[in-house]
Design an enzyme around this catalytic site. Structure first.
Site, PDB file in Angstrom:
ATOM      1  CD  GLU A   1      30.075  24.314  51.624  1.00  0.00           C
ATOM      2  OE1 GLU A   1      28.947  24.372  51.076  1.00  0.00           O
ATOM      3  OE2 GLU A   1      30.695  25.319  52.030  1.00  0.00           O
TER       4      GLU A   1
ATOM      5  N   GLY B   1      34.675  24.970  48.348  1.00  0.00           N
ATOM      6  CA  GLY B   1      35.057  26.026  47.419  1.00  0.00           C
ATOM      7  C   GLY B   1      34.086  27.181  47.342  1.00  0.00           C
ATOM      8  N   GLY B   2      32.863  26.960  47.837  1.00  0.00           N
ATOM      9  CA  GLY B   2      31.889  28.049  47.859  1.00  0.00           C
ATOM     10  C   GLY B   2      31.429  28.459  46.469  1.00  0.00           C
ATOM     11  CB  THR B   3      29.539  31.470  45.392  1.00  0.00           C
ATOM     12  OG1 THR B   3      28.441  31.259  46.276  1.00  0.00           O
ATOM     13  CG2 THR B   3      29.012  32.047  44.085  1.00  0.00           C
ATOM     14  CB  CYS B   4      34.764  31.666  44.171  1.00  0.00           C
ATOM     15  SG  CYS B   4      36.152  31.954  43.036  1.00  0.00           S
TER      16      CYS B   4
ATOM     17  CG  HIS C   1      56.406  49.710  21.690  1.00  0.00           C
ATOM     18  ND1 HIS C   1      55.203  50.333  21.485  1.00  0.00           N
ATOM     19  CD2 HIS C   1      56.839  49.294  20.466  1.00  0.00           C
ATOM     20  CE1 HIS C   1      54.913  50.330  20.191  1.00  0.00           C
ATOM     21  NE2 HIS C   1      55.898  49.700  19.554  1.00  0.00           N
TER      22      HIS C   1
END
Length: 459
Positions: free
Chosen positions: A33, A38-41, A443
């Site tokens: 990395e 974690g990357g872009t997210c 409901h």
């Protein structure tokens, strides 16, 4: 040279789970990395933006507190406070991701830049040293990055991207957003609610051009009500920056116009991150759009090299990148193959109300010559929406007239993404629309409106 059973370039939402799955088979993995786990997210995308979207939602609710019988006076938006909260969430998520990887056996995390020397060997540059490693299999998961258009003067101006805008310490006085796509829409509404004047300028004829016209009209009405300005059919020809102000020159209906603002966000899409990977050294082919070329099982034209997620042209969503890792692992290591073309692809855009979609919309069904019937239920008639005073938007569904199966749905409503998941499971489970029409749903809930939606379909 250190050797690994698998090398994964990019610790994003494909790379991390894939590394764990491969390591659990007792195989050695190098996870490379260049920026942050974690990357872009985690770092620039889902986690920080949705954290800030919720801050904007709170600001919006406070601004209309009297609608609910609550009086709040003299509230202020703190951009520094919003940024601090965002950073805390990002650090929390990133820390959790790093901890999970470090707990896994057989994974070596390498922080640095990777470049192919050939189809098995990568050169790694960590800024402190340079070395080579060998991988029996190599997976490319480098994601995507903002596309910066070639416009005169733009590159020399202090424009913002979807990453840098989240680090502002001040709320823009007038934010111009170049690009009316999904990213642009999220930031437009967010900063409008923080107190900015916002103008979206786009070369398209309307917002969200991939959605049906009624979806566009409803979103435009919502944005107009919140004071967000839009300029369409506009081709920007030049950007200048002087005295802390941007001026955009653009052509609109054959006329030259100008637009000025204090801040400029470039939101004109994203491009695959393949620069400096040295793909040519391994003979790896790319598509005309610059994505790594793969087949339905994420295989490149080189037998031991694979690509997943945004860089491989998969739909650009975190959940799809994660699913790519699952499908690739099953195909390569479990010998159980499922084509990526066989899956339903849901997505949700976090404007307010949320826009979620799965399957076909009307425009696509007409283009493909697919017969359908449709039902539409307005949220202003939904009990739960009325109770919480979130009555904008609608549920819309397309069904097959013969099989009664759902073939597509668009949900524009409060918590629309949650409703979308219900319809996704119905589609996968082959539950017919008339079954849902008479299903006793708790409901008062939003999901209960699915009864009403299906009842709108003409027999």
């Amino acid at each position: 040279m250190e050797k690994f059973d698998a090398i994964i370039i990019g610790a994003g939402q494909s790379g991390m789970p894939l590394a764990k799955k491969i390591s659990q088979k007792g195989l050695s993995v190098a996870l490379i990395e260049k920026r942050a786990i974690g990357g872009t997210c985690i770092n620039d995308g889902c986690s920080p933006t949705k954290t800030m979207v919720h801050s904007a939602k709170v600001a919006h609710l406070v601004s209309r507190a009297e609608d609910f019988g609550i009086r709040i006076e003299n509230y202020k938006v703190s951009q520094k406070g919003i940024k601090s909260r965002k950073n805390h969430i990002v650090e929390q998520f990133r820390g959790g991701a790093e901890k999970g990887l470090k707990k896994s056996e057989n994974i070596k995390i390498i922080m640095g830049n990777a470049q192919f020397k050939d189809n098995h060997v990568l050169s790694i540059n960590t800024n402190e040293e340079e070395f080579e490693i060998y991988g029996s299999k190599i997976f490319i998961n480098t994601g995507s990055e903002p596309r910066i258009p070639e416009i005169k003067g733009l590159i020399n101006s202090p424009f913002l991207t979807s990453s840098s805008i989240m680090d502002l310490n001040e709320t823009p006085e007038h934010l111009i957003i170049l690009g009316g796509g999904y990213i642009g829409l999220e930031f437009a509404q967010m900063f409008s609610r923080f107190g900015s004047e916002v103008t979206i300028i786009d070369k398209s004829e309307r917002l969200v051009p991939k959605e049906d016209k009624d979806v566009c009209e409803e979103i435009c009405a919502i944005f107009n009500e919140e004071g967000i300005s839009t300029i369409f059919n506009a081709g920007v020809t030049e950007v200048t920056f002087h005295d802390n102000s941007f001026t955009l020159s653009y052509k609109n209906s054959e006329k030259e116009e100008k637009l000025s603002g204090t801040h400029l966000l470039i939101a004109t899409g994203r491009i695959p991150s393949t620069k400096n990977l040295g793909l040519e050294n391994a003979g790896i082919k790319i598509t005309s759009s610059g994505h790594v070329k793969v087949n339905n099982y994420f295989e490149t034209n080189i037998s031991n090299v694979y690509a997943l997620g945004d860089v491989a042209g998969s739909p650009p969503f975190t959940h799809i990148a994660y699913h790519d890792a699952y499908l690739a692992f099953q195909h390569i290591y479990e010998k159980t193959s499922h084509s990526k073309e066989d899956r339903l692809v849901p997505y949700c855009i976090f404007i307010d109300p949320q826009l979620g979609r799965i399957g076909l919309n009307e425009a696509e069904a007409i283009e493909k010559g697919i017969k359908y019937k449709t039902g539409k239920f307005l949220m202003k008639h939904a009990g739960r929406a009325l109770e919480v005073d979130e009555t904008k938007g609608f549920f819309k569904v397309l069904v097959d007239p013969e099989t009664k199966q759902i073939i597509g749905a668009t949900i524009l409503s409060v918590d629309g993404g949650e409703i979308l998941a219900v319809l996704q499971m119905a589609m996968l489970g082959h539950i017919t629309y008339d079954t849902i029409a008479t299903l006793p749903i708790a409901h008062p809930t939003l999901s209960e409106s699915l009864n009403n939606l299906m009842m709108q379909i003409k027999k």
